[in-house]
Design a protein around this motif. Sequence first.
Motif, mmCIF file in Angstrom:
data_model
loop_
_atom_site.group_PDB
_atom_site.id
_atom_site.type_symbol
_atom_site.label_atom_id
_atom_site.label_comp_id
_atom_site.label_asym_id
_atom_site.label_seq_id
_atom_site.Cartn_x
_atom_site.Cartn_y
_atom_site.Cartn_z
ATOM 1 N N CYS A 107 49.802 22.778 86.028
ATOM 2 C CA CYS A 107 48.586 23.560 86.250
ATOM 3 C C CYS A 107 48.535 24.700 85.248
ATOM 4 O O CYS A 107 49.341 25.632 85.300
ATOM 5 C CB CYS A 107 48.551 24.094 87.684
ATOM 6 S SG CYS A 107 46.977 24.849 88.154
ATOM 7 N N CYS A 226 47.236 13.105 93.356
ATOM 8 C CA CYS A 226 47.087 14.048 92.252
ATOM 9 C C CYS A 226 46.207 15.199 92.702
ATOM 10 O O CYS A 226 45.515 15.128 93.717
ATOM 11 C CB CYS A 226 46.505 13.360 91.021
ATOM 12 S SG CYS A 226 44.820 12.756 91.228
ATOM 13 N N SER A 227 46.257 16.283 91.948
ATOM 14 C CA SER A 227 45.484 17.468 92.309
ATOM 15 C C SER A 227 45.053 18.187 91.051
ATOM 16 O O SER A 227 45.599 17.972 89.961
ATOM 17 C CB SER A 227 46.304 18.404 93.201
ATOM 18 O OG SER A 227 47.443 18.895 92.507
ATOM 19 N N THR A 228 44.082 19.071 91.204
ATOM 20 C CA THR A 228 43.649 19.933 90.108
ATOM 21 C C THR A 228 43.163 21.247 90.685
ATOM 22 O O THR A 228 42.713 21.310 91.834
ATOM 23 C CB THR A 228 42.531 19.252 89.284
ATOM 24 O OG1 THR A 228 42.288 19.993 88.094
ATOM 25 C CG2 THR A 228 41.244 19.138 90.090
ATOM 26 N N TYR A 229 43.293 22.312 89.893
ATOM 27 C CA TYR A 229 42.928 23.652 90.338
ATOM 28 C C TYR A 229 41.735 24.109 89.516
ATOM 29 O O TYR A 229 41.776 24.105 88.288
ATOM 30 C CB TYR A 229 44.112 24.593 90.141
ATOM 31 C CG TYR A 229 43.953 25.948 90.777
ATOM 32 C CD1 TYR A 229 43.835 26.084 92.159
ATOM 33 C CD2 TYR A 229 43.934 27.113 90.001
ATOM 34 C CE1 TYR A 229 43.703 27.322 92.752
ATOM 35 C CE2 TYR A 229 43.816 28.358 90.578
ATOM 36 C CZ TYR A 229 43.691 28.462 91.955
ATOM 37 O OH TYR A 229 43.563 29.702 92.536
ATOM 38 N N TRP A 230 40.678 24.514 90.195
ATOM 39 C CA TRP A 230 39.431 24.846 89.515
ATOM 40 C C TRP A 230 38.657 25.883 90.313
ATOM 41 O O TRP A 230 38.434 25.719 91.509
ATOM 42 C CB TRP A 230 38.600 23.562 89.334
ATOM 43 C CG TRP A 230 37.318 23.739 88.596
ATOM 44 C CD1 TRP A 230 37.144 24.174 87.306
ATOM 45 C CD2 TRP A 230 36.005 23.484 89.101
ATOM 46 N NE1 TRP A 230 35.813 24.192 86.978
ATOM 47 C CE2 TRP A 230 35.091 23.769 88.055
ATOM 48 C CE3 TRP A 230 35.508 23.023 90.311
ATOM 49 C CZ2 TRP A 230 33.707 23.619 88.211
ATOM 50 C CZ3 TRP A 230 34.139 22.870 90.464
ATOM 51 C CH2 TRP A 230 33.269 23.164 89.417
ATOM 52 N N GLY A 274 40.348 14.889 88.394
ATOM 53 C CA GLY A 274 40.681 15.785 87.295
ATOM 54 C C GLY A 274 39.606 16.809 87.049
ATOM 55 O O GLY A 274 38.666 16.972 87.832
ATOM 56 N N ARG A 275 39.756 17.504 85.912
ATOM 57 C CA ARG A 275 38.819 18.549 85.538
ATOM 58 C C ARG A 275 38.451 18.369 84.073
ATOM 59 O O ARG A 275 39.317 18.147 83.219
ATOM 60 C CB ARG A 275 39.474 19.914 85.738
ATOM 61 C CG ARG A 275 38.541 21.089 85.631
ATOM 62 C CD ARG A 275 39.324 22.385 85.626
ATOM 63 N NE ARG A 275 39.855 22.687 84.296
ATOM 64 C CZ ARG A 275 40.909 23.451 84.072
ATOM 65 N NH1 ARG A 275 41.586 23.955 85.079
ATOM 66 N NH2 ARG A 275 41.321 23.689 82.844
ATOM 67 N N LEU A 280 34.787 19.685 88.083
ATOM 68 C CA LEU A 280 35.617 18.709 88.778
ATOM 69 C C LEU A 280 35.009 17.318 88.641
ATOM 70 O O LEU A 280 33.800 17.135 88.795
ATOM 71 C CB LEU A 280 35.749 19.071 90.257
ATOM 72 C CG LEU A 280 36.799 18.247 91.009
ATOM 73 C CD1 LEU A 280 38.182 18.799 90.726
ATOM 74 C CD2 LEU A 280 36.534 18.246 92.503
ATOM 75 N N GLY A 394 44.438 10.819 81.975
ATOM 76 C CA GLY A 394 43.959 12.138 82.347
ATOM 77 C C GLY A 394 42.687 12.543 81.630
ATOM 78 O O GLY A 394 42.257 11.925 80.657
ATOM 79 N N PRO A 397 40.757 18.951 79.845
ATOM 80 C CA PRO A 397 40.109 19.950 80.706
ATOM 81 C C PRO A 397 39.041 20.773 80.005
ATOM 82 O O PRO A 397 38.258 21.453 80.677
ATOM 83 C CB PRO A 397 41.277 20.835 81.155
ATOM 84 C CG PRO A 397 42.313 20.674 80.106
ATOM 85 C CD PRO A 397 42.171 19.267 79.596
#
Length: 466
Positions: A107, A226-230, A274-275, A280, A394, A397
């Motif tokens: 991240c 999976c994860s993403t921070y936004w 994903g981002r 997102l 992926g 970003p």
Amino acid sequence: MEGDPMGVALPEDALAEILRRLPPRSLATSRCVCKAWRSIVDGRRLLLPELLPHSVRGIFLEYNEASYPGFLSHPSMEPDDILGKLNFHRLRPDPYQWTYTHIEGHCNGLLLYRDRLGLQVANPATQWRARLPPPPETEREGGFVEPHLAFDPTESLHYEILLVPQTPLAEERDQPEPSKEWPASTWVLCLFSSRTGQWEQRAFLREGEAAGMASDEVLHRTSDSCSTYWHGMLFVQCNGGFTVMRISLSNNKYRVIKIPTDIEESEYYKLHLGRSREGLCCATFRDRTNLRVWILDDSCGTMEWALKHHIDLDQSLSRVMWHCGEKEGPWSLQDAINVEHYGQQDLNDVNMDEDHSNNSFVKSEVEWDSDNDNIGDNESEVVENYLPYVCFLGFHPYKEVIFLNLLSLRRAVAYHLNTSIVQDLGNIWPNDYDAGHAGGIYKSFLYTPCLLADFPENKLEAHVAG
């Protein structure tokens, strides 16, 4: 300056010059003072681009039946030896003793991984590393609980790790009440914060509807999450891709976001969250090369997926695969144990035909413009239809670019969604990797460096790797 919370009226230009002189950590803190200050820091990019470059510098690759990950690295004048800096095998007391290191997440420049000592957080660019205390639970009867990393250096240099169940646990499915909702209206999750250096139980209140009933078979799907921070939210994929959880660590609320309604059941396991530059997004393949990409639209307060791209990649991928042949791309594959660079080759050699003439098509396909991350041009006709098997690595970003794994050639490529330009990046298969039919990549993490070095120490341990 109007609305200045400190009661000092300064022109915006003057305040910007003051903020510009702050060290990076203080500047990141000042960004959190008020909306006006944040607007100045963000609008003028005062957090220096060289400390937070908006570029992908590599891809961490997790292989089946392998003890250590690989790293496909972006070319540069002085390639970063990321795996050498991380030194994943440093803890091995005996060269013949089995050990492992597996990456759990990435991240905004921080890496979360697990080795024989437990969970670790590291900044590969600066060699900073911190060991976490053992979490109270990582596996419970009837389901797995996976760690997910949340970190944004433009908001704070502190990070948090949240343990999120992939599916309803056994005790939730076997409730006397068959109509028990999942997740519950109050969802209690385990969280680690670098502010306290401790794990704690935190209750998150649900906004909107539940994913379903805990007894529903559709909620029992398992696969790698999976994860993403936004925008201050952690988005976590659960139930084998069937559900996305939007979790706010600032106000302790969560919301269930269901996948796009036109995704078929067979595609759940292939859904990738994903981002991108637009926000997102999620992507999936129907058949071999039919790619669809959705963007999450929350402009009206509702969470709706809007189909952004529907592309048949067959022609584009056949073109690049036919012309790349056995050539090595410009990106190099690093091995974690021997810190070797597989596939590294002089680009002048790559771009020369056997008669030493320069082939313009191959050159445009292979070269990577490291100054601005442009994707090479591609206008040649398809010579033969290759119809490759493809899987997702992926999202870029900061650009409308995706990274793909061509399984049949064991190569990575970059695909520009807006122009259909493809570039071959190179080999992603280590020379000594042989796992038989189980061989393959099961996880990948795009690496974007963070050169801020002044991270807060947690209370258990923090050190700089030597």
